[in-house]
Scaffold this motif. Structure first.
Motif, PDB file in Angstrom:
ATOM      1  N   VAL A 207       0.912  -0.902   0.098  1.00  0.00           N
ATOM      2  CA  VAL A 207      -0.025   0.219  -0.078  1.00  0.00           C
ATOM      3  C   VAL A 207       0.273   1.125  -0.321  1.00  0.00           C
ATOM      4  N   GLY A 208       1.852   1.162   0.115  1.00  0.00           N
ATOM      5  CA  GLY A 208       3.143   2.701  -0.074  1.00  0.00           C
ATOM      6  C   GLY A 208       3.723   2.641   1.350  1.00  0.00           C
ATOM      7  N   SER A 209       4.901   3.385   1.221  1.00  0.00           N
ATOM      8  CA  SER A 209       5.281   3.846   2.910  1.00  0.00           C
ATOM      9  C   SER A 209       4.130   4.465   3.232  1.00  0.00           C
ATOM     10  N   THR A 210       3.632   5.497   2.465  1.00  0.00           N
ATOM     11  CA  THR A 210       2.735   6.427   3.883  1.00  0.00           C
ATOM     12  C   THR A 210       2.046   5.475   4.892  1.00  0.00           C
ATOM     13  N   TYR A 211       0.921   4.816   4.055  1.00  0.00           N
ATOM     14  CA  TYR A 211       0.055   4.223   4.320  1.00  0.00           C
ATOM     15  C   TYR A 211      -0.074   2.957   5.685  1.00  0.00           C
ATOM     16  N   ALA A 212       1.758   2.913   4.604  1.00  0.00           N
ATOM     17  CA  ALA A 212       1.866   1.383   6.250  1.00  0.00           C
ATOM     18  C   ALA A 212       2.949   1.892   7.177  1.00  0.00           C
ATOM     19  N   ALA A 213       3.515   3.167   7.056  1.00  0.00           N
ATOM     20  CA  ALA A 213       4.367   4.375   8.359  1.00  0.00           C
ATOM     21  C   ALA A 213       2.718   3.962   9.171  1.00  0.00           C
ATOM     22  N   GLN A 214       1.148   4.591   8.888  1.00  0.00           N
ATOM     23  CA  GLN A 214       0.075   4.699   9.979  1.00  0.00           C
ATOM     24  C   GLN A 214      -0.139   2.971  11.111  1.00  0.00           C
ATOM     25  N   VAL A 215       0.810   2.335  10.779  1.00  0.00           N
ATOM     26  CA  VAL A 215       0.409   1.254  11.116  1.00  0.00           C
ATOM     27  C   VAL A 215       1.789   0.557  11.883  1.00  0.00           C
ATOM     28  N   ASP A 216       1.004   0.360  13.115  1.00  0.00           N
ATOM     29  CA  ASP A 216       1.869   0.226  14.361  1.00  0.00           C
ATOM     30  C   ASP A 216       2.212  -1.331  14.473  1.00  0.00           C
ATOM     31  N   LEU A 217       2.845  -2.253  14.277  1.00  0.00           N
ATOM     32  CA  LEU A 217       3.091  -3.808  14.843  1.00  0.00           C
ATOM     33  C   LEU A 217       3.756  -4.129  15.423  1.00  0.00           C
ATOM     34  N   LYS A 218       3.097  -5.394  16.002  1.00  0.00           N
ATOM     35  CA  LYS A 218       3.524  -5.595  17.504  1.00  0.00           C
ATOM     36  C   LYS A 218       3.535  -7.368  17.338  1.00  0.00           C
ATOM     37  N   ALA A 219       4.434  -7.712  18.241  1.00  0.00           N
ATOM     38  CA  ALA A 219       5.052  -9.116  18.304  1.00  0.00           C
ATOM     39  C   ALA A 219       4.035 -10.136  19.844  1.00  0.00           C
TER      40      ALA A 219
ATOM     41  N   ILE B 272       0.956  -9.619   8.529  1.00  0.00           N
ATOM     42  CA  ILE B 272       0.388  -9.102   7.075  1.00  0.00           C
ATOM     43  C   ILE B 272      -0.852  -9.985   6.784  1.00  0.00           C
ATOM     44  N   ALA B 273      -1.272 -10.560   7.488  1.00  0.00           N
ATOM     45  CA  ALA B 273      -2.866 -11.406   7.607  1.00  0.00           C
ATOM     46  C   ALA B 273      -3.443 -10.463   8.299  1.00  0.00           C
ATOM     47  N   GLY B 274      -3.230  -9.975   9.152  1.00  0.00           N
ATOM     48  CA  GLY B 274      -3.920  -8.746  10.282  1.00  0.00           C
ATOM     49  C   GLY B 274      -3.944  -7.442   9.453  1.00  0.00           C
ATOM     50  N   PHE B 275      -2.985  -6.865   9.182  1.00  0.00           N
ATOM     51  CA  PHE B 275      -3.323  -6.094   7.487  1.00  0.00           C
ATOM     52  C   PHE B 275      -4.249  -6.453   6.553  1.00  0.00           C
ATOM     53  N   GLY B 276      -4.030  -7.145   6.364  1.00  0.00           N
ATOM     54  CA  GLY B 276      -5.767  -8.276   5.578  1.00  0.00           C
ATOM     55  C   GLY B 276      -6.784  -7.917   5.892  1.00  0.00           C
ATOM     56  N   GLY B 277      -6.941  -8.277   7.368  1.00  0.00           N
ATOM     57  CA  GLY B 277      -8.080  -8.531   7.862  1.00  0.00           C
ATOM     58  C   GLY B 277      -8.882  -6.284   8.226  1.00  0.00           C
ATOM     59  N   TYR B 278      -7.630  -6.255   8.709  1.00  0.00           N
ATOM     60  CA  TYR B 278      -8.348  -4.563   8.588  1.00  0.00           C
ATOM     61  C   TYR B 278      -8.330  -4.333   7.422  1.00  0.00           C
TER      62      TYR B 278
ATOM     63  N   ARG C  70      -5.115   6.258  18.466  1.00  0.00           N
ATOM     64  CA  ARG C  70      -5.739   7.227  17.461  1.00  0.00           C
ATOM     65  C   ARG C  70      -4.492   6.958  16.556  1.00  0.00           C
ATOM     66  N   ARG C  71      -3.916   5.694  16.423  1.00  0.00           N
ATOM     67  CA  ARG C  71      -2.773   5.009  15.163  1.00  0.00           C
ATOM     68  C   ARG C  71      -3.817   3.511  14.890  1.00  0.00           C
ATOM     69  N   VAL C  72      -3.929   3.045  14.020  1.00  0.00           N
ATOM     70  CA  VAL C  72      -4.042   1.147  14.103  1.00  0.00           C
ATOM     71  C   VAL C  72      -3.137   0.968  14.779  1.00  0.00           C
ATOM     72  N   THR C  73      -3.179  -0.161  15.488  1.00  0.00           N
ATOM     73  CA  THR C  73      -2.303  -1.033  15.804  1.00  0.00           C
ATOM     74  C   THR C  73      -3.026  -2.594  15.083  1.00  0.00           C
ATOM     75  N   ILE C  74      -2.188  -3.588  14.790  1.00  0.00           N
ATOM     76  CA  ILE C  74      -2.080  -4.930  15.016  1.00  0.00           C
ATOM     77  C   ILE C  74      -1.259  -5.452  15.624  1.00  0.00           C
ATOM     78  N   GLU C  75      -1.330  -6.833  16.171  1.00  0.00           N
ATOM     79  CA  GLU C  75      -0.930  -7.903  16.892  1.00  0.00           C
ATOM     80  C   GLU C  75      -0.844  -8.852  16.670  1.00  0.00           C
ATOM     81  N   ALA C  76       0.663  -9.702  16.355  1.00  0.00           N
ATOM     82  CA  ALA C  76      -0.106 -10.444  16.097  1.00  0.00           C
ATOM     83  C   ALA C  76       1.661 -11.626  15.877  1.00  0.00           C
TER      84      ALA C  76
END
Length: 747
Positions: free
Chosen positions: A65-77, A107-113, A94-100
Motif C-alpha cells: 500500500v505504500g510507505s505513507t500508509y504502512a507508516a500509519q500502522v503499528d505492529l507488535k509481536a 500481514i494477515a492482520g493487515f489483510g483483516g483490517y 489514534r493509530r491502527v495497531t496490529i498484534e500477531a
C-alpha cells in the motif's frame, strides 16, 4: 498515487485502485524499507513475549500500500495461543495497531483490517485501494485465531500451469498476497532441478546428460512427481541457474516472514543407467503415466538410496536453506499404469522417511490426498506423527469417505483444487466448502489440522481465494448472502455496497460458485478452446443457466462510474464478459449441430459464422487485460534464455503445455481463453473444422477428418509474436458485447 477521497463519518474506508508498482528488491531494501521503518515505531512486544523483527512485515505493507500508509500502522509481536497463530486489530493513540504471532500473521492482520475496517481488497487478480490520507480506525477490537496450524498453498503442478517463467517481482508480490490471506506454508518447486543436477553428478552423470534428462520448466512438476522426464531439447544451464536464484529468494523471503518453504523431498527418482554407473545399486522402471515413461526409481531399501538422499538434502539445504516440511508422493497417480518394480513399498516408505529424518530431524512428510494417493501401503509405512496429507479431494469425493479411518489418523488439511490445467472459467465449489468444512472439523476424532489451497493454477477466481483462506480464520460458518455482499463492497469500494455489484455477485454465488461436489464440476470450460466437434467437445455439462451470467454482466456494467477505475473491477469485468461469451458458445453449438445434421446449409453457414464472430469478440475482450493474454506468457518464457536455440526450445515448451501438453492423451488439458491463443490458434481450428463440414454439405459426403495434434504441433513450433500490452476500454467493449448478446438472443 492513491486517491484522497474521504471516508464517511463512520470511518469506513472506500477504494478505487491505482495499481501498485512493484519495487526491485535492491531498491526496496535500500530505500523503501528504511524509509518505512524510519517513519513508524517498531514494537517488539511486552517482556517475555517473542521479539521477532516486525521489519519484514512492515516492508510487505510498504510494498502493498505504500510507505505513507504502512507508516500509519503499528505492529507488535505476541506469543501464540496453543501453537495457533492469531492477530488482533485495535487502535492506540489514534493509530491502527496490529498484534500477531509471526511477521506473516501481522500481514494477515493487515489483510483483516483492509477487509473489515477499510473495505479494501488486494488479490492476485487486481486490487481496490482508494484510501484516504489518514487510515480509518477500528471501532472495536477485532480478533482472529487460526483454527489449524497448517495453511498450505499450491498444487504440485502450479509451477507449470500458472507462471513457470516468472521473475522475482512476481513472486515477491505473490508471497505478500498469500501472507495477506493468512497462508503460512508454501510449496517451492522452483530451483529443484539444480539440486538434482548437483546431486547426480556425484553418482556418475555429466552435466550435459542431466540437462537432457531434466525437462523444461513448464513440465518439471510432473518430473518431480515421478510421472515423466525429458524435453525435446536439453534445458539450458542458464535456465537452471536462474531458477535456483529465484528459489533462493523465495525461500529466504518465506523464512523472513515466518512462513515455511515446503521443498520436494528425495524418494528415489534417477535417470536411466543409474545401475551401470553405480555397481551394486538397484533402480527399476515403474511403468507409464498417461502414455509417458516414468523416471527410474532407486530402491529406497537399498543402501545406495541413503547415500543419494543424504547428498540431495545436503545440497538442497546449501542452495535454499533448511525446512521442516518436504513433499513426496511415491507412485503418484499409481492407478495409471505405475508399478513398484518389485520393491516392497511399505519398507520403501520407512526408508524414505528414515533418510528425511536423518537429514532433517523432526521433519514432516507432506503427501497429496488424490485419486487413491497415498496408496494403502504408503500409509502403512509412514510414521504418522511426522506426516501430513494435503487433501485434494475434500470438495469432490463422496461425503461418506472417512478420512480418519482411510488415512489411519494421519493429520490432514481440508483442500481445494477448483481449477484444472489453468482453465479460465469462473467457478468453484464454494458452497461445498461452506457445508463440509465445519462438520468435518467438529468430528470427535477429527484429524483435520487446517486448509490446503491447491488449484492447479492459482492466478484466477479471486473470490474463491478470499473465501477459502478465510475458513482457516473463522470460528463459525459465514452467512453466504452477507459474505458475498461484503465481498462486493470491498472489491469495488464506495460509501456503501453498490446494489448492482451486490446483485452481480449474488447471481454468481448461486451459479458459478455453487458447483456440485463431484469431479464433473471441474471442467466447466467453454467450447471454443476444445478440439472442434459438434458433440459437446471436451467439457462437462454446465451446472447452471447460461442466461444468468449475462444477467450478472448487466449488473456489473451498471456499477457506479466512480467505482469502475480499480484494477479489481477491470479484471472482474473482463472475466465476466469472457464468461458470458464463453457460455453463449455452449448454447450455440447444439444449433450448429442440428443445422448440419438437417443439411440446412444456409442455417449452418449463418450459425458457424456467428460462432467465429463471437470468438473474435472474445479475443478483443481478453486483450484488455494482461492476465488474459498469451503474449506475456511467451515473453516471460523467452526472457529466461540467452541464445536463439534456447529461446526456440523454451517457447515450444511454453506453447506445447497449453495446447498439445505432450501427447494426444493430454492435448487441450491446459486449455485457456487467452487473447492470441483464442483469436489465432483456437479460431484457426474452428474455421478449418467448419470449412470441412461446409465442404461435406456441398459435396454430400462425410467431412474429412483433421489431425488436431499435428495442427497443434505446427503452431507450437511457430515463433510469431503476440501483444504483450493490453489494449481497449473494457467497459465500452463489455457494453457492446452485452448489447450484441441481448439483441441476438437466438444466435
Amino acid at each position: 498515487m492513491i486517491s484522497s477521497n474521504r471516508f464517511s463519518n463512520d470511518n469506513q474506508m472506500r477504494l478505487t485502485v491505482n495499481p501498485i508498482k512493484y519495487l526491485a528488491v535492491t531498491a526496496w531494501w535500500g530505500a523503501a524499507m528504511s524509509c518505512a521503518l524510519a517513519q513508524a515505531p517498531m514494537h517488539q512486544g511486552d517482556p517475555g513475549e517473542p521479539t521477532f523483527d516486525v521489519g519484514p512485515a512492515r516492508a510487505a505493507l510498504t510494498r502493498l500500500v505504500g510507505s505513507t500508509y504502512a507508516a500509519q500502522v503499528d505492529l507488535k509481536a505476541v506469543s501464540k495461543i496453543d501453537q495457533n497463530d492469531y492477530f488482533r486489530i485495535t487502535q492506540h493513540d489514534r493509530r491502527v495497531t496490529i498484534e500477531a504471532t509471526t511477521p506473516a500473521t501481522l500481514i494477515a492482520g493487515f489483510g483483516g483490517y483492509l477487509k473489515e475496517v477499510a473495505h479494501a481488497n488486494i488479490s492476485l487478480n487486481g486490487e481496490q485501494l482508494n484510501l484516504p490520507r489518514t487510515l480509518p480506525l477500528p471501532r472495536q477490537t477485532i480478533f482472529h485465531e487460526a483454527s489449524g496450524i497448517h495453511r498450505f498453498a499450491f498444487n504440485d503442478v502450479d509451477e507449470g500451469y500458472t507462471q513457470p517463467y516468472a521473475h522475482w517481482d512476481y513472486w515477491q508480490h505473490k508471497i505478500d498476497v498469500l501472507a495477506l490471506h493468512g497462508i503460512n506454508e508454501v510449496l517451492v518447486y522452483q530451483g529443484q532441478d539444480k539440486v538434482y543436477e548437483q546431486t547426480l553428478q556425484d553418482f556418475g552423470y555429466t552435466q550435459a546428460e542431466l540437462r537432457k534428462w531434466i525437462p523444461q520448466i513448464t513440465h518439471q512438476p510432473w518430473w518431480l512427481l515421478q510421472n515423466l522426464c525429458c524435453s525435446h531439447e536439453p534445458i539450458a544451464q542458464s535456465t537452471i541457474d536462474q531458477e535456483a536464484v529465484l528459489a533462493s529468494k523465495m525461500a529466504g523471503r518465506l523464512r523472513e516472514l515466518g512462513m515455511t518453504a515446503v521443498f520436494p523431498g528425495y524418494y528415489g527418482t534417477v535417470p536411466p543407467g543409474f545401475n551401470d554407473r553405480n555397481p551394486g545399486a538397484r533402480s527399476v522402471s515403474t511403468g507409464k503415466w498417461d502414455g509417458f515413461s516414468r523416471p527410474d526409481w532407486l530402491d529406497p531399501t537399498h543402501s545406495t538410496f541413503a547415500k543419494v538422499a543424504a547428498d540431495f538434502y545436503r545440497r538442497q539445504a546449501a542452495l535454499f536453506g533448511d525446512s521442516h516440511m518436504f513433499k513426496m508422493d511415491p507412485l503418484h497417480e499409481g492407478s495409471e499404469g505405475a508399478h513398484t518394480g518389485g520393491i516392497n513399498l511399505v519398507a520403501a516408505v520407512k526408508d524414505i522417511q528414515g533418510a528425511l529424518e536423518k537429514a532433517h530431524p523432526g521433519a514432516t512428510w507432506v503427501l497429496l490426498g488424490w485419486e487413491g494417493n497415498p496408496l494403502p501401503e504408503v500409509i502403512r509405512g509412514l510414521d504418522k506423527s511426522h506426516s501430513l496429507i494435503v487433501d485434494g479431494s475434500s470438495e469432490s469425493s463422496p461425503e461418506a469417505f472417512d478420512r480418519e479411518a482411510e488415512w489411519q489418523g494421519i493429520p490432514y488439511t481440508f483442500g481445494t483444487i477448483w481449477n484444472f490445467g489453468g482453465h479460465t472459467n469462473m467457478g468453484a465449489n464454494l458452497s461445498t466448502w461452506h457445508t463440509r468444512y465445519w462438520p468435518w472439523k467438529a468430528r470427535p476424532n477429527s484429524a483435520m489440522t487446517g486448509i490446503a489451497l491447491m488449484p492447479e493454477a492459482s492466478d484466477n477466481n479471486p473470490v474463491a481465494l478470499d473465501f477459502f483462506t478465510e475458513l482457516a480464520w473463522r470460528k463459525a460458518p459465514a452467512d453466504l448472502d452477507q459474505w458475498f455482499m461484503d465481498w462486493a463492497w470491498r472489491r469495488y469500494g464506495g460509501s456503501r455496497p453498490d446494489p448492482h455489484a451486490v446483485a452481480a455477485w449474488h447471481i454468481l454465488q448461486q451459479t458459478a460458485y455453487d458447483l456440485p461436489a463431484n469431479w464433473d464440476s471441474k471442467y466447466q470450460t467453454g467450447y471454443y478452446e476444445t478440439a472442434p466437434s459438434l458433440s459437446e467437445p471436451g467439457a462437462s455439462p454446465l451446472h447452471y443457466d447460461p442466461a444468468k451470467i449475462q444477467q450478472a454482466l448487466a449488473q456489473l456494467l451498471d456499477v457506479a462510474p466512480s467505482l469502475r477505475h480499480s484494477s479489481a473491477y477491470r479484471y472482474d469485468l473482463t472475466d465476466l464478459t469472457r464468461q458470458a461469451l464463453s457460455v453463449r458458445g455452449r448454447v450455440l453449438l447444439p444449433r450448429i449441430k442440428a443445422a448440419f445434421e438437417a443439411k440446412d446449409k444456409a442455417e449452418f453457414d449463418s450459425l458457424s459464422a456467428r460462432w467465429l464472430q463471437l470468438m473474435k469478440q472474445l479475443d478483443a475482450v481478453l486483450g484488455t487485460n494482461e492476465q488474459f493474454m498469451l503474449g506475456p506468457w511467451l515473453a516471460h518464457a523467452k526472457s529466461y534464455t540467452r541464445s536463439s536455440a534456447d529461446s526456440a526450445a523454451v517457447e515450444y515448451d511454453a506453447r506445447a503445455l497449453i495446447t498439445l501438453w505432450g501427447n494426444p492423451q493430454e492435448a487441450d488439458y491446459a486449455r485457456r481463453e487467452w487473447q492470441g491463443l483464442l483469436g489465432d490458434y483456437y479460431y484457426s481450428r474452428w474455421k478449418a473444422y467448419f470449412g470441412s463440414l461446409d465442404d461435406a454439405l456441398d459435396k454430400g459426403r462425410k467431412p474429412e477428418s483433421i489431425d488436431w495434434y499435428a495442427f497443434g504441433e505446427k503452431w507450437a513450433h511457430e515463433r510469431n509474436t503476440y501483444p504483450t500490452q493490453p489494449k481497449g476500454d473494457i467497459h465500452a467493449i463489455a457494453r457492446h458485447v452485452l448489447d450484441d448478446l441481448t439483441h441476438t438472443v437466438q444466435n
